[in-house]
Design a protein around this motif. Sequence first.
Motif, PDB file in Angstrom:
ATOM      1  N   PHE A  69       0.823  -1.196   0.000  1.00 36.95           N
ATOM      2  CA  PHE A  69       0.000   0.000   0.000  1.00 36.95           C
ATOM      3  C   PHE A  69       0.865   1.257   0.000  1.00 36.95           C
ATOM      4  N   VAL A  70       2.134   1.152   0.377  1.00 39.22           N
ATOM      5  CA  VAL A  70       3.046   2.289   0.283  1.00 39.22           C
ATOM      6  C   VAL A  70       3.171   2.685  -1.183  1.00 39.22           C
ATOM      7  N   ARG A  71       3.381   1.717  -2.043  1.00 44.42           N
ATOM      8  CA  ARG A  71       3.500   1.987  -3.477  1.00 44.42           C
ATOM      9  C   ARG A  71       2.211   2.599  -4.009  1.00 44.42           C
ATOM     10  N   GLU A  72       1.074   2.120  -3.523  1.00 42.60           N
ATOM     11  CA  GLU A  72      -0.215   2.658  -3.956  1.00 42.60           C
ATOM     12  C   GLU A  72      -0.354   4.125  -3.549  1.00 42.60           C
ATOM     13  N   LYS A  73       0.020   4.457  -2.324  1.00 37.97           N
ATOM     14  CA  LYS A  73      -0.059   5.843  -1.853  1.00 37.97           C
ATOM     15  C   LYS A  73       0.867   6.736  -2.673  1.00 37.97           C
ATOM     16  N   VAL A  74       2.045   6.247  -3.021  1.00 35.42           N
ATOM     17  CA  VAL A  74       2.973   7.019  -3.840  1.00 35.42           C
ATOM     18  C   VAL A  74       2.386   7.212  -5.241  1.00 35.42           C
ATOM     19  N   ALA A  75       1.783   6.167  -5.792  1.00 36.29           N
ATOM     20  CA  ALA A  75       1.190   6.252  -7.133  1.00 36.29           C
ATOM     21  C   ALA A  75       0.062   7.278  -7.187  1.00 36.29           C
ATOM     22  N   PHE A  76      -0.694   7.411  -6.113  1.00 38.96           N
ATOM     23  CA  PHE A  76      -1.797   8.375  -6.068  1.00 38.96           C
ATOM     24  C   PHE A  76      -1.352   9.739  -5.538  1.00 38.96           C
ATOM     25  N   CYS A  77      -0.034   9.958  -5.425  1.00 42.56           N
ATOM     26  CA  CYS A  77       0.550  11.214  -4.945  1.00 42.56           C
ATOM     27  C   CYS A  77       0.071  11.595  -3.549  1.00 42.56           C
ATOM     28  N   ALA A  78      -0.240  10.604  -2.736  1.00 40.60           N
ATOM     29  CA  ALA A  78      -0.647  10.841  -1.354  1.00 40.60           C
ATOM     30  C   ALA A  78       0.543  10.733  -0.410  1.00 40.60           C
ATOM     31  N   LEU A  79       1.724  10.385  -0.954  1.00 41.55           N
ATOM     32  CA  LEU A  79       2.915  10.189  -0.141  1.00 41.55           C
ATOM     33  C   LEU A  79       4.139  10.314  -1.028  1.00 41.55           C
ATOM     34  N   LYS A  80       5.213  10.834  -0.458  1.00 40.76           N
ATOM     35  CA  LYS A  80       6.518  10.841  -1.117  1.00 40.76           C
ATOM     36  C   LYS A  80       7.468  10.044  -0.246  1.00 40.76           C
ATOM     37  N   VAL A  81       8.287   9.218  -0.855  1.00 41.17           N
ATOM     38  CA  VAL A  81       9.334   8.501  -0.135  1.00 41.17           C
ATOM     39  C   VAL A  81      10.662   9.056  -0.643  1.00 41.17           C
ATOM     40  N   VAL A  82      11.455   9.586   0.269  1.00 43.77           N
ATOM     41  CA  VAL A  82      12.684  10.279  -0.088  1.00 43.77           C
ATOM     42  C   VAL A  82      13.871   9.590   0.579  1.00 43.77           C
ATOM     43  N   HIS A  83      14.936   9.409  -0.189  1.00 42.26           N
ATOM     44  CA  HIS A  83      16.155   8.815   0.357  1.00 42.26           C
ATOM     45  C   HIS A  83      16.922   9.857   1.156  1.00 42.26           C
ATOM     46  N   VAL A  84      17.370   9.455   2.322  1.00 42.37           N
ATOM     47  CA  VAL A  84      18.214  10.298   3.172  1.00 42.37           C
ATOM     48  C   VAL A  84      19.468   9.490   3.468  1.00 42.37           C
ATOM     49  N   PRO A  85      20.632   9.975   3.067  1.00 42.19           N
ATOM     50  CA  PRO A  85      21.848   9.214   3.343  1.00 42.19           C
ATOM     51  C   PRO A  85      22.079   9.054   4.844  1.00 42.19           C
ATOM     52  N   THR A  86      22.731   7.995   5.197  1.00 39.65           N
ATOM     53  CA  THR A  86      22.979   7.699   6.601  1.00 39.65           C
ATOM     54  C   THR A  86      23.699   8.854   7.295  1.00 39.65           C
ATOM     55  N   SER A  87      24.574   9.538   6.574  1.00 41.41           N
ATOM     56  CA  SER A  87      25.311  10.651   7.180  1.00 41.41           C
ATOM     57  C   SER A  87      24.400  11.806   7.579  1.00 41.41           C
ATOM     58  N   ALA A  88      23.205  11.875   7.015  1.00 43.14           N
ATOM     59  CA  ALA A  88      22.275  12.963   7.327  1.00 43.14           C
ATOM     60  C   ALA A  88      21.167  12.537   8.289  1.00 43.14           C
ATOM     61  N   GLN A  89      21.307  11.384   8.900  1.00 46.38           N
ATOM     62  CA  GLN A  89      20.305  10.892   9.847  1.00 46.38           C
ATOM     63  C   GLN A  89      20.545  11.568  11.192  1.00 46.38           C
TER      64      GLN A  89
END
Length: 120
Positions: A69-89
Motif C-alpha cells: 500500500f506504500v507503493r499505492e499511496k505514492v502512485a496516487f501522490c498521497a505520499l513521497k518517499v525520499v532517500h536520506v543518506p545515513t550521514s544525514a540521519q
Amino acid sequence: MAPLSTKAEYMYVSSAVVELTWIQFLLCDLQIMMPTTPIAYCDNIATTYLSYNPVMHSQTKHISIDYYFVREKVAFCALKVVHVPTSAQFVDVFTKSFSGPKFKQAIANLCRLQSPTGRD
C-alpha cells in the motif's frame, strides 16, 4: 531476491505510513487539512526505488502484499518517499555512539531543524 535489509526497511516504511495514515484521518476528523504531501524518509535506496517503481517485482515476491500500500499511496501522490543518506540521519545521535567531532556535528544539525509549521 532483494536483500533482507530492503525487506526490513520497506516494512519499517510501511509501518510508518500506517501511523501517518491514521494521523491524517484523525486530523481530517478534526477538520485540519495537511497543506503538503507527507514525506517518508528512508536511508535505503532500494526501498525508495521500490516505493515508486515495482521493477524488482520478481525479486520481491517474499515481501507480503500487505506492505504494497506504500507503493499505492505514492502512485496516487498521497505520499513521497525520499532517500536520506545515513550521514544525514540526525536522530542517530540518540541511538549510536559518535566520535567527538561527529557528535558535535549531529548536535549542531539537530539545533538547525525547524518545526513543520515554520515557526520555532
